[in-house]
Design a protein around this motif. Structure first.
Motif, PDB file in Angstrom:
ATOM      1  N   ASP A  22       0.832  -1.203   0.000  1.00 20.98           N
ATOM      2  CA  ASP A  22       0.000   0.000   0.000  1.00 20.98           C
ATOM      3  C   ASP A  22       0.867   1.255   0.000  1.00 20.98           C
ATOM      4  O   ASP A  22       0.517   2.259  -0.617  1.00 20.98           O
ATOM      5  N   THR A  23       1.977   1.220   0.723  1.00 21.26           N
ATOM      6  CA  THR A  23       2.904   2.348   0.751  1.00 21.26           C
ATOM      7  C   THR A  23       4.324   1.838   0.551  1.00 21.26           C
ATOM      8  O   THR A  23       4.670   0.748   0.997  1.00 21.26           O
TER       9      THR A  23
ATOM     10  N   CYS B  70       7.957  -0.127   3.940  1.00 17.01           N
ATOM     11  CA  CYS B  70       6.744  -0.412   3.183  1.00 17.01           C
ATOM     12  C   CYS B  70       5.653  -0.907   4.119  1.00 17.01           C
ATOM     13  O   CYS B  70       5.932  -1.402   5.213  1.00 17.01           O
ATOM     14  N   GLN B  71       4.429  -0.804   3.641  1.00 21.16           N
ATOM     15  CA  GLN B  71       3.300  -1.456   4.302  1.00 21.16           C
ATOM     16  C   GLN B  71       2.677  -2.398   3.286  1.00 21.16           C
ATOM     17  O   GLN B  71       2.331  -1.976   2.180  1.00 21.16           O
TER      18      GLN B  71
ATOM     19  N   ARG C 201      -0.210  -5.151   1.966  1.00 16.76           N
ATOM     20  CA  ARG C 201      -1.669  -5.234   1.994  1.00 16.76           C
ATOM     21  C   ARG C 201      -2.155  -6.305   2.955  1.00 16.76           C
ATOM     22  O   ARG C 201      -1.472  -7.288   3.225  1.00 16.76           O
ATOM     23  N   GLN C 202      -3.367  -6.132   3.443  1.00 16.90           N
ATOM     24  CA  GLN C 202      -3.978  -7.040   4.411  1.00 16.90           C
ATOM     25  C   GLN C 202      -4.071  -8.477   3.896  1.00 16.90           C
ATOM     26  O   GLN C 202      -3.923  -9.408   4.659  1.00 16.90           O
TER      27      GLN C 202
ATOM     28  N   SER D 169      -0.339  -3.370   6.596  1.00 14.96           N
ATOM     29  CA  SER D 169      -1.174  -2.168   6.631  1.00 14.96           C
ATOM     30  C   SER D 169      -2.264  -2.335   7.671  1.00 14.96           C
ATOM     31  O   SER D 169      -2.792  -3.437   7.868  1.00 14.96           O
TER      32      SER D 169
END
Length: 144
Positions: free
Chosen positions: A52-53, A70-71, A73-74, A134
């Motif tokens: 996501d980031t 980084c993040q 995704r779920q 995230s």
């Protein structure tokens, strides 16, 4: 993952020993080379679709001349992130002459530390990649 950390690749202490050896026998890559490496890694991380980031920047720290935060995704597992970043590091980012890395996974967390050298007399670069899961945004209650 049962709340247990997993270390993949080589053991972290072994990696730190190798990295120190390279740092003691070579000069760090120049600003331009590190900026190119950071830009390339940023593009690869954005395009792989797991995050996501993505933040990737060169630094002055010899242990992490390129730092990535980084993040993920779920719906992505820590193992998928680890396999992807390891593949990107091995095949697309590190220099072809020599590289070493260590990966650590825990619930909601993936870390890769890497070092690479461009030739026997060449410069080295180091990477510190950290990704966390995230956060799910809080749902707003109905307003009355």
């Amino acid at each position: 993952m049962n709340g247990r950390a997993i270390i993949a690749g080589m053991q972290l202490m072994q990696f730190h020993t190798l990295r120190s050896g390279v740092q003691n026998n070579a000069s760090p890559a120049g600003e331009r080379a590190l900026a190119v490496m950071a830009d390339h890694l940023r593009d690869l991380l954005f395009s792989c679709g797991l995050f996501d980031t993505v933040e990737v920047e060169p630094t002055d720290n010899p242990d992490q001349l390129v730092a990535a935060l980084c993040q993920f995704r779920q719906n992505v597992s820590e193992e998928e992130v680890a396999l992807t970043i390891e593949r990107l590091w091995d095949e697309r980012v590190s220099y072809t002459f020599w590289e070493a890395h260590a990966i650590r996974l825990d619930e909601g967390f993936v870390e890769l530390e890497g070092a690479t050298r461009e030739s026997v007399v060449g410069r080295y670069a180091t990477l510190h990649f950290v990704a966390t899961r995230s956060q799910v945004p809080l749902q707003r209650g109905a307003s009355g």
